[in-house]
Scaffold this motif. Structure first.
Motif, mmCIF file in Angstrom:
data_model
loop_
_atom_site.group_PDB
_atom_site.id
_atom_site.type_symbol
_atom_site.label_atom_id
_atom_site.label_comp_id
_atom_site.label_asym_id
_atom_site.label_seq_id
_atom_site.Cartn_x
_atom_site.Cartn_y
_atom_site.Cartn_z
ATOM 1 N N VAL A 17 19.937 38.543 24.732
ATOM 2 C CA VAL A 17 21.022 39.321 25.335
ATOM 3 C C VAL A 17 22.243 38.429 25.466
ATOM 4 C CG1 VAL A 17 21.802 40.590 27.364
ATOM 5 C CG2 VAL A 17 19.437 40.822 26.596
ATOM 6 N N LEU A 18 23.344 38.820 24.826
ATOM 7 C CA LEU A 18 24.605 38.088 24.938
ATOM 8 C C LEU A 18 25.482 38.789 25.967
ATOM 9 C CD1 LEU A 18 25.361 37.355 21.165
ATOM 10 C CD2 LEU A 18 24.108 35.952 22.826
ATOM 11 N N GLY A 19 25.767 38.107 27.068
ATOM 12 C CA GLY A 19 26.534 38.714 28.158
ATOM 13 C C GLY A 19 25.602 39.325 29.185
ATOM 14 N N ALA A 20 24.740 38.482 29.787
ATOM 15 C CA ALA A 20 23.707 38.999 30.685
ATOM 16 C C ALA A 20 24.279 39.586 31.966
ATOM 17 C CB ALA A 20 22.712 37.876 31.017
ATOM 18 N N GLY A 21 25.341 38.988 32.509
ATOM 19 C CA GLY A 21 26.012 39.532 33.683
ATOM 20 C C GLY A 21 25.069 39.803 34.834
ATOM 21 N N GLY A 22 25.129 41.032 35.357
ATOM 22 C CA GLY A 22 24.305 41.407 36.510
ATOM 23 C C GLY A 22 22.851 41.626 36.187
ATOM 24 N N GLY A 23 22.479 41.599 34.905
ATOM 25 C CA GLY A 23 21.071 41.663 34.537
ATOM 26 C C GLY A 23 20.567 43.007 34.064
ATOM 27 N N THR A 24 21.448 44.001 33.875
ATOM 28 C CA THR A 24 20.986 45.328 33.475
ATOM 29 C C THR A 24 20.241 45.291 32.140
ATOM 30 O OG1 THR A 24 22.784 46.430 34.666
ATOM 31 C CG2 THR A 24 21.712 47.675 32.905
ATOM 32 N N GLU A 25 20.801 44.598 31.140
ATOM 33 C CA GLU A 25 20.147 44.564 29.830
ATOM 34 C C GLU A 25 18.862 43.746 29.865
ATOM 35 O OE1 GLU A 25 20.894 46.554 27.445
ATOM 36 O OE2 GLU A 25 22.543 47.275 28.685
ATOM 37 N N VAL A 26 18.779 42.780 30.751
ATOM 38 C CA VAL A 26 17.536 42.026 30.921
ATOM 39 C C VAL A 26 16.457 42.924 31.498
ATOM 40 C CG1 VAL A 26 16.467 40.049 32.076
ATOM 41 C CG2 VAL A 26 18.800 39.859 31.194
ATOM 42 N N LEU A 27 16.815 43.716 32.508
ATOM 43 C CA LEU A 27 15.858 44.663 33.097
ATOM 44 C C LEU A 27 15.444 45.725 32.077
ATOM 45 C CD1 LEU A 27 17.456 45.168 36.624
ATOM 46 C CD2 LEU A 27 15.286 44.036 36.109
ATOM 47 N N ARG A 28 16.393 46.163 31.252
ATOM 48 C CA ARG A 28 16.059 47.165 30.236
ATOM 49 C C ARG A 28 14.999 46.610 29.268
ATOM 50 N NH1 ARG A 28 19.550 51.173 29.238
ATOM 51 N NH2 ARG A 28 21.339 49.810 29.682
ATOM 52 N N ALA A 29 15.187 45.359 28.874
ATOM 53 C CA ALA A 29 14.230 44.738 27.961
ATOM 54 C C ALA A 29 12.857 44.611 28.626
ATOM 55 C CB ALA A 29 14.745 43.375 27.523
ATOM 56 N N LEU A 30 12.824 44.193 29.886
ATOM 57 C CA LEU A 30 11.549 44.059 30.586
ATOM 58 C C LEU A 30 10.867 45.412 30.737
ATOM 59 C CD1 LEU A 30 12.512 41.502 33.396
ATOM 60 C CD2 LEU A 30 11.238 41.048 31.294
ATOM 61 N N TRP A 31 11.635 46.447 31.065
ATOM 62 C CA TRP A 31 11.042 47.783 31.250
ATOM 63 C C TRP A 31 10.415 48.288 29.949
ATOM 64 C CZ3 TRP A 31 11.503 52.803 29.468
ATOM 65 C CH2 TRP A 31 10.887 53.785 30.247
#
Length: 812
Positions: A325-339
């Motif tokens: 993820v490029l531009g992790a910021g608040g973590g939304t895309e990280v959570l999307r990947a984990l989900w």
């Protein structure tokens, strides 16, 4: 007569160089800090106006000293410390006044009043530069002054000030940093007073000022952020409050809670979704670019809504992917990947303040997301990380980084974004495993712009990579608010295409492009007058792509590292049509950053002429006719060309260094420090060079040096910087300074060479030449940006080199 106490070492001869160095450093630090402040208050493209402001102040000071030289030098013991004190007092005071001028960048197109308000801001912020530069000019113009010591102090102070401003912003928030710069100005005032033999009096003034700075009203430190930025909008909600802040060179990060009106940021969420986002906090960088921080306790079930946005499309095609993820910021895309069951997630975040908040004060709220067993956090600039990383990923995702309001208004039109260039796409695809995906999400706009430019960029990158049929490797999905582009390392399989169709239908998303789709499959859910997105994508992936790009009303030519303005969509030829349609909302389609740049150029021309050229012309009229042997047009052409050319090369270097150093602020600080010090060294070496070669030989040699270095950098620099992009930040700064040094040293010689020759024939024309150079520099800062938008940085360099060549035929 000037008091001899000024040059007597026993009574403070050491103090004046120190004062000059501190004052020059404070002025340069103020310039860099204004870049940071404007990024918070408005948007970062105001940086070009700031550089123009500084040059305007310095150019006008030359005029002031030239016209009032005799009386100012007679009372130097008062004029110098008063000018230094004016800078110290003016930096915080005039910034506060400028904040209160109701400039609205969005109204520049239709409100003449805004042009006058912008001019008022221009003048207010130029005054501290005028004060500092006047003090420096007086120190150098004083009879018997130790020029070599003062000039060296000026250069060293300027270089340290430009680089030191970054360190200052590392330790302090912007407003305290501004007060610190004011404090340096006060110390310079006290030292200047000591050098003038009135140490006790001016030391008392400086000490009183230093004691008063911490006592300034608390409200003075409040930054008045544009009402159109996301932070201002959210804080208007009942009960909304700031719960955390962090500041650094890369941005001011603000976290907002809204307990009465719950924040639910889910851009592009399907209207068919049955899932509700959990509790969120709003995270802003420089008052914009809203990112959500989710309440997370390790349970992924409440995050089911993350599967119902266009960004979730790649997970419908992949099982347990390795995700970058490029531009992790608040973590939304990280959570999307984990989900979605990602095997691992590498999250890249540029701003350490964002990461610090999520691993510190917000760690409990966010479930300590960045320390999750399947997550690795990397603090790095995205392109630099991709350049040095050797892992390969099943999914490389470029997050939605900016806010919809700013994007829709075209306020990023002047931003250099190296995330969306053809070269960037090529690097991303190199890091994608066989059968892996590149996913990029952007906001929808009508007529389509972002989406079509992404498709055109993807095709260009795939063709460079040797793809036989780029259309078979691209998918474009449109939701009601956002769209997602997928680029596959190899052609999509029939099973994957079927999965895309199922994902779209179940969530009421529209297929904009799918290999083999029919036109009737597009525009089924979020219905437009015509399937614009599909028609554009089909044309761009077909045989008539070049003709479609040329005929389209907006600029959708793929961005490159030489022309990285992805968000610049305005075509000049479209302006008359949009103006005719202004009653029907045509002007709303104009990228708002562009009129601001035009306004800055026009005001630079008008104010430069008013404050620099007109007073000098009046002074020359009073002084008599032009001396024999001096042709006014050669003076105008020579010194004007030097000002335009110097700024052209400097601005091109600044914009090139944005990618290499990772942020506009770093680029401005390093480029200013490098060019100033190197040009000063070149100027200081002039007398030694004249003892070795004739003036004509030196001039020709310098022009050859500038030409060879400029051409060499144009050809070799992109590849060299790309190869070194993965180096550590200190090494990249050292490389940038080393590259600037030889070019800057050569660029520092044409001006003193011209002034030296002019002073021998017509010393009274020297201030006029200095004013012409200052005015051209003011205009050149903005003009270089305009030219880079439409033609690229390479063309800016070529034009600057041509202007330097012009000086060979019009030397006075």
């Amino acid at each position: 007569m000037v008091s001899t106490r000024l040059t007597d070492p026993a009574t403070g001869g050491w103090a004046l160089p120190w004062s000059v160095g501190l004052l020059a450093g404070a002025a340069l630090a103020y310039e860099v800090l204004l870049v940071r402040l404007f990024a918070i208050l408005q948007w970062h493209h105001f940086a070009y106006m700031v550089i123009s402001l500084a040059l305007l102040g310095f150019g006008a000071s030359g005029t002031l000293v030239a016209l009032l030289r005799a009386p100012l030098l007679r009372c130097f013991h008062v004029a110098y410390p008063v000018a230094a004190l004016a800078f110290a007092v003016g930096t915080p005071l005039l910034f506060q006044l400028a904040q209160r001028v109701p400039v609205d960048a969005l109204e520049l197109l239709w409100s003449p009043r805004q042009w006058f308000l912008l001019a008022a801001v221009y003048l207010l912020l130029a005054l501290p530069f005028l004060a500092a530069a006047t003090a420096l000019c007086l120190a150098l113009a004083r009879p018997g002054a130790p020029i070599h010591r003062l000039y060296g102090a000026d250069l060293v102070g300027s270089g340290l000030g430009a680089l030191g401003s970054v360190a200052l912003l590392t330790w302090l928030a912007p407003w305290p940093a501004l007060l610190a710069i004011s404090g340096f100005g006060l110390v310079a005032t006290g030292l200047g007073g000591h050098a003038c033999g009135r140490g006790a009096r001016w030391a008392s003034v400086a000490l009183a000022g230093l004691l008063l700075l911490p006592a300034l009203p608390t409200g003075w430190g409040e930054l008045k952020i544009s009402q159109y930025k996301g932070l201002s909008e959210v804080l208007r909600l009942p009960g909304a409050e700031v719960i955390a802040e962090a500041s650094g060179p890369l941005g001011q990060v603000t976290v907002v809670a809204s307990p009465r009106v719950p924040l639910r940021h889910a851009p592009g969420l399907s209207l068919m979704s049955r899932h509700v986002p959990p509790e969120q906090l709003a995270l802003f960088t420089d008052g914009d670019g809203l990112a959500a921080v989710h309440r997370f306790d390790g349970d992924l079930a409440p995050l089911a809504y993350l599967g119902d946005s266009p960004e979730a499309l790649p997970y419908a095609l992949l099982e347990r992917p390795r995700v970058l993820v490029l531009g992790a910021g608040g973590g939304t895309e990280v959570l999307r990947a984990l989900w979605h069951g990602a095997a691992s997630v590498d999250a890249v975040e540029l701003n350490p303040q964002v990461a610090g908040l999520l691993t510190g004060p917000l760690a409990d709220y966010a479930g300590d997301l960045y320390r999750h067993p399947r997550v690795r956090l990397h603090l790095a600039e995205a392109r630099a990380f991709v350049a040095r990383d050797r892992d390969r990923y099943d999914l490389l995702q470029v997050a939605l980084l900016d806010g919809f309001g700013a994007a829709a208004a075209g306020l990023h039109a002047l931003d250099e974004s190296y995330l969306y260039t053809v070269e960037a796409f090529g690097h991303y695809l190199d890091r994608v495993a066989d059968g892996g995906l590149l996913a990029i999400t952007r906001w929808n706009r009508l007529p389509p712009r972002d989406s079509l430019k992404l498709v055109a960029t993807a095709r260009a990158a795939l063709e460079q990579a040797g793809a036989a049929d780029p259309a078979a490797q691209v998918v474009l999905l449109r939701g009601w608010k956002t769209h997602t582009l997928l680029v596959r390392s190899t052609p999509f399989t029939l099973g994957e295409l079927a999965a895309v169709r199922r994902f779209a239908v179940t969530r009421a998303f529209d297929l904009a492009w799918l290999p083999g789709m029919e036109r009737t499959e597009a525009n089924r859910f979020s219905v437009l007058d015509a399937p614009y997105y599909h028609d554009g994508a089909r044309a761009l992936l077909g045989d008539g792509a070049a003709r479609f790009v040329a005929d389209y009303k907006f600029n959708i030519t793929p961005a490159t590292d030489d022309r990285p303005h992805f968000f610049h969509f305005l075509r000049l030829g479209t302006l008359p049509e949009l103006f005719r349609l202004r009653g029907a909302g045509g002007l709303a389609l104009v990228d708002r950053g562009y009129p601001l740049l035009l306004a800055a150029l026009l005001q630079a021309l008008l104010l430069g002429a008013l404050l620099i050229l007109v007073p000098l012309w009046v002074g020359r009229r009073r002084g008599g006719a032009t001396p024999p042997g001096v042709r006014p047009w050669t003076v105008f052409a020579y010194f004007g060309a030097i000002g335009l050319a110097f700024m052209g090369l400097e601005m091109a270097f600044i914009q090139k260094l944005v990618l290499f150093l990772g942020h506009p602020l770093y680029a401005v600080a390093v480029a200013l420090a490098g060019f100033l010090v190197a040009a000063g060294i070149g100027s200081a070496l002039l007398e030694r060079l004249l003892a070795w070669r004739s003036e004509t030989a030196i001039r020709h040699g310098v022009l050859v040096g500038i030409g060879l270095l400029g051409l060499g950098y144009t050809v070799l620099l992109p590849g060299l910087l790309e190869q070194l992009l993965g180096w550590p930040a200190p090494a990249r700064v050292a490389v940038a300074l080393a590259l600037i040094a030889p070019l800057g040293a050569c660029m520092g010689l044409p001006l003193p060479l011209g002034l030296r020759r002019l002073a021998a024939k017509a010393p009274e024309a020297v201030p006029w030449a200095w004013g012409i150079n200052g005015c051209a520099s003011v205009v050149g800062a903005v003009l270089a940006t305009l030219l880079s938008l439409h033609a690229g940085f390479s063309v800016v360099v070529m034009v600057a080199l041509w202007l330097y060549l012009l000086t060979a035929v019009c030397a006075p």
